[in-house]
Design an enzyme around this catalytic site. Structure first.
Site: not given
Ligand code: GLU
Length: 475
Positions: A242-244
């Site tokens: 994910s963007k994390r």
């Protein structure tokens, strides 16, 4: 024997509620490569039935990502939002054949059903109130699929193997909502049937839909496609990417200066293997890709690996191609190569030192900009009052040089070393700093050959003045 083998037809059906995610891109690539490898067709279908979440921007972003990766389709793009009549036709077929029925249970009643089931420790599911009532169509009615009550639905997954789901676990799911819109699983199955899809490779986040889809195929009397559910792409901490974890949009990698062939190569290797081969050209993949070597366990997205692979693809691409590809990155960095400088030659010298086009643009600055900024640490370490000797001696040599071939530059540089009695380790660094501002760069002779006599002389003279000044400041 003349056994007829169906033409392979695969598909990529993104939901346009964002950009093209690397995980989605990987399944698109798998389906595309497989279709191409088998001389089949690859279908693009936009699953935009969720009007709230689907946007034209997302559709455009997905096209943009596919185009960049070089993925071409033979059929489509189809838009589910334009196919409602077809879905209604198939729902009618299911009603006519007794495989579906109208249900008028109110939301309150369904809530009650759910609560009762939960309080009795059962899985909440529709209890079949309207299943045998043969109700006519009415305003608020939904259509439910009459799912088999006993037995099991089996997925023979080409990646995960044999999976059996007890039919008791499932219920009579809705295929037409009370507002007249068909549901997701119904639309997918009608599309897969009418588009002739016989091979479905998708993320294993969709595996819970597969039994329902299989039931619909069976009820409609169509042969099942081959299913393969690919494990998810994970981030470094082993949770779903994910963007994390960094950029998840494919085009973000384009904007960092990753080459599309490197991205395709990396994504394919993320879940598929061919012995221990890491580097593949697209032609190579088109020839070698198969479904049997897709791995069963999830893979971790590793930026360092992608960068290393990109460096290899940059080497394979070569300077003539890279000089055009680096252009937008030069523009972005505000670097304008001056007239008369051989950009291809400059790029050639940078290839071994750069992992992305963005890095290449930044590393090329000293070639194309006259203002050389000396790195402070480099000056401290290598620009001593005595460094003026090799710089001055080289100025004299270069001044008299007409033919600026690398071999000639090499020759006069070595003459300078002999005259000054210095080793390369002493004379090289101040010259390198004079030319580039840094201690690490392409070879000195290569640089001089690229920038030519005038620029070399002016940079060496500037460095000589700088060193002289430094000496005076100390005295
Ligand atoms: N539209 C789904 C998605 O974007 C794909 C469903 C499928 O492959 O069947 O995740």
């Amino acid at each position: 024997m003349n056994q007829k083998i169906d033409k392979i037809i695969t598909r990529f059906p993104p939901s346009p509620s964002g950009y093209l995610h690397v995980g989605g891109a990987r399944t698109a690539i798998f389906n595309w490569l497989y279709a191409r490898n088998k001389g089949g067709n690859f279908v693009l279908r936009i699953e935009d039935t969720d009007a709230q979440r689907s946007t034209q921007d997302s559709v455009d972003a997905i096209f943009d990502g596919l185009k960049w990766l070089g993925i071409t389709w033979d059929d489509g793009p189809y838009y589910q939002s334009q196919r409602t009549d077809l879905y209604l036709e198939y729902i009618q077929k299911l009603l006519d054949s007794g495989n579906a029925y109208y249900c008028t249970c109110s939301p309150e009643k369904l809530d009650e059903m759910r609560e009762k089931a939960m309080s009795e420790g059962r899985k909440p599911k529709y209890d079949g109130t309207c299943r045998e009532k043969n109700l006519p169509k009415t305003d608020n009615a939904v259509v439910r699929f009459k799912a088999p009550l006993h037995g099991a639905t089996v997925i023979e997954d080409i990646i995960k193997g044999h999976i059996a789901i007890q039919n008791e676990e499932l219920d009579d799911f809705i295929i037409l909502r009370s507002d007249g819109s068909p549901t997701y699983n119904l639309a997918v199955v009608v599309d897969d049937i009418t588009m002739g899809i016989n091979t479905i490779i998708r993320g294993d986040d969709h595996i819970s839909n597969t039994p329902k889809q299989i039931m619909l195929f069976n009820a409609l009397g169509y042969k099942l496609p081959l299913f393969g559910h690919v494990p998810m792409v994970l981030g470094g901490d082993k949770t779903r990417l994910s963007k994390r974890h960094g950029a998840t949009s494919v085009t973000a990698y384009r904007d960092m200066g990753i080459l599309p062939e490197a991205m395709v190569n990396y994504l394919v290797r993320l879940g598929w293997s061919y012995g221990d081969q890491e580097f593949f050209t697209i032609e190579d993949l088109l020839e070698k890709f198969n479904l049997t070597s897709i791995g069963k366990s999830p893979s971790v997205f590793d930026m360092d690996k992608l960068l290393a692979l990109n460096a290899d693809h940059m080497k394979a691409a070569g300077a003539a191609k890279l000089k055009d590809l680096v252009k937008p990155f030069l523009d972005k960095a505000g670097i304008i190569p001056p007239e008369g400088i051989d950009v291809e030659k400059a790029v050639e010298t940078l290839i071994p030192r750069c992992r992305t086009l963005e890095e290449m643009a930044e590393a090329s600055r000293f070639y194309f900009e006259d203002e050389i900024v000396y790195d402070e640490e480099a000056v401290k370490k290598h620009m001593k009052p005595e460094s003026i000797a090799p710089v001055n001696a080289l100025i004299a040599k270069i001044d008299g040089l007409e033919d600026f071939s690398e071999a000639n530059i090499d020759k006069v540089f070595h003459e300078m070393l002999e005259e000054t009695g210095l080793k390369f380790g002493k004379a090289g660094p101040p010259v390198r700093i004079a030319l580039t501002g840094k201690t690490a760069s392409p070879g000195i002779f290569e640089i001089i050959a690229v920038i030519g006599k005038e620029k070399t002389l002016s940079r060496l003279k500037k460095a000589a003045a700088y060193i002289e000044n430094m000496g005076q400041a100390k005295n």
